[in-house]
Design a protein around this motif. Sequence first.
Motif, short mmCIF file in Angstrom:
data_model
loop_
_atom_site.label_atom_id
_atom_site.label_comp_id
_atom_site.label_asym_id
_atom_site.label_seq_id
_atom_site.Cartn_x
_atom_site.Cartn_y
_atom_site.Cartn_z
N GLU A 61 0.81 -1.22 0.00
CA GLU A 61 0.00 0.00 0.00
C GLU A 61 0.84 1.27 0.00
O GLU A 61 1.87 1.36 0.68
CB GLU A 61 -0.89 -0.02 1.24
CG GLU A 61 -1.76 1.20 1.44
CD GLU A 61 -2.41 1.19 2.81
OE1 GLU A 61 -3.46 0.54 2.95
OE2 GLU A 61 -1.85 1.82 3.75
N THR A 62 0.40 2.27 -0.77
CA THR A 62 0.95 3.63 -0.72
C THR A 62 -0.19 4.60 -0.42
O THR A 62 -1.37 4.22 -0.46
CB THR A 62 1.60 4.04 -2.06
OG1 THR A 62 0.56 4.19 -3.05
CG2 THR A 62 2.62 3.01 -2.52
N ALA A 63 0.15 5.84 -0.15
CA ALA A 63 -0.89 6.85 0.13
C ALA A 63 -1.83 6.99 -1.07
O ALA A 63 -3.05 7.17 -0.89
CB ALA A 63 -0.24 8.19 0.47
N THR A 120 3.25 3.06 2.73
CA THR A 120 2.76 3.49 4.03
C THR A 120 3.27 2.53 5.10
O THR A 120 3.83 1.47 4.78
CB THR A 120 1.22 3.49 4.05
OG1 THR A 120 0.77 2.14 3.85
CG2 THR A 120 0.64 4.39 2.97
N VAL A 121 3.07 2.87 6.34
CA VAL A 121 3.44 1.95 7.42
C VAL A 121 2.70 0.62 7.25
O VAL A 121 3.28 -0.46 7.42
CB VAL A 121 3.13 2.59 8.80
CG1 VAL A 121 3.32 1.56 9.92
CG2 VAL A 121 4.01 3.81 9.04
N HIS A 122 1.43 0.72 6.90
CA HIS A 122 0.67 -0.52 6.65
C HIS A 122 1.21 -1.25 5.44
O HIS A 122 1.29 -2.49 5.42
CB HIS A 122 -0.81 -0.20 6.46
CG HIS A 122 -1.67 -1.40 6.21
ND1 HIS A 122 -1.69 -2.49 7.06
CD2 HIS A 122 -2.52 -1.70 5.19
CE1 HIS A 122 -2.52 -3.40 6.59
NE2 HIS A 122 -3.03 -2.95 5.46
N GLU A 141 4.30 -1.31 4.44
CA GLU A 141 5.52 -2.00 4.87
C GLU A 141 5.17 -3.30 5.61
O GLU A 141 5.82 -4.33 5.42
CB GLU A 141 6.36 -1.09 5.76
CG GLU A 141 6.96 0.08 5.02
CD GLU A 141 7.72 1.02 5.93
OE1 GLU A 141 7.62 0.86 7.18
OE2 GLU A 141 8.44 1.91 5.41
N ARG A 178 8.31 1.91 -4.84
CA ARG A 178 7.33 1.13 -4.07
C ARG A 178 7.44 -0.36 -4.36
O ARG A 178 7.22 -1.18 -3.47
CB ARG A 178 5.91 1.64 -4.35
CG ARG A 178 5.50 1.64 -5.82
CD ARG A 178 4.26 2.52 -6.00
NE ARG A 178 3.74 2.54 -7.36
CZ ARG A 178 4.17 3.34 -8.33
NH1 ARG A 178 5.19 4.17 -8.10
NH2 ARG A 178 3.63 3.31 -9.54
#
Length: 200
Positions: free
Chosen positions: A13-15, A31-33, A35, A60
């Motif tokens: 996932e990215t923003a 995002t942290v998620h 990662e 990414r």
Amino acid sequence: MTPLQIYFIRHGETAWSVSGQHTGATELPLTVHGESMALGLAQRLKELKFTLVLTSPRLRAKATCDLAGLGAAARTEPDLAEWGYGDYEGLRTAEICNRHTNWNIWEDGCPGGEAPIQVSHRADRLIARLKDLKGKVALFSHGQFGRVLAARWIGLPVLEGQHFTLAPASISILGFEPAHPQRRVISLWNCGGSEHALAE
């Protein structure tokens, strides 16, 4: 060696994957998620032996590959880059349709970016290089391009990629039917979650 199996892995996932903005060449971190999703891939892939690991040039995809534990073996493959969105980079579909009523990327492509036939040719070029290999090959790439690759793998026109979906950090497998070794098949599609065992 075992017959070719292509493990297609979409990046985490990215923003912009959360917001629905089209992301081609823009370099966004996970995002942290995202990662966490990529680290989850490491658990799912750790028992598999890959003869080749390729990743899109985008940050990414490379970060996902690294966190999945395969970065040291990976080579960058330009043909795995996401669809070039051109003037539509960073826009949501609704925003694009305000400019171009009834826009469909699968038919219309993107001004200043790639047309469907160009992305189809990229997928075909990649398939031509991979189809005679043996064993498991890992590809770290993107959602839209993955849908094109799946369609072209089974001989469908790029337009038919619109009927597939790919979630972030999902795993799909392209291969051959055991009873008909020349027949290309989609063995697994859009597989997510640690409950799915991938090791044979």
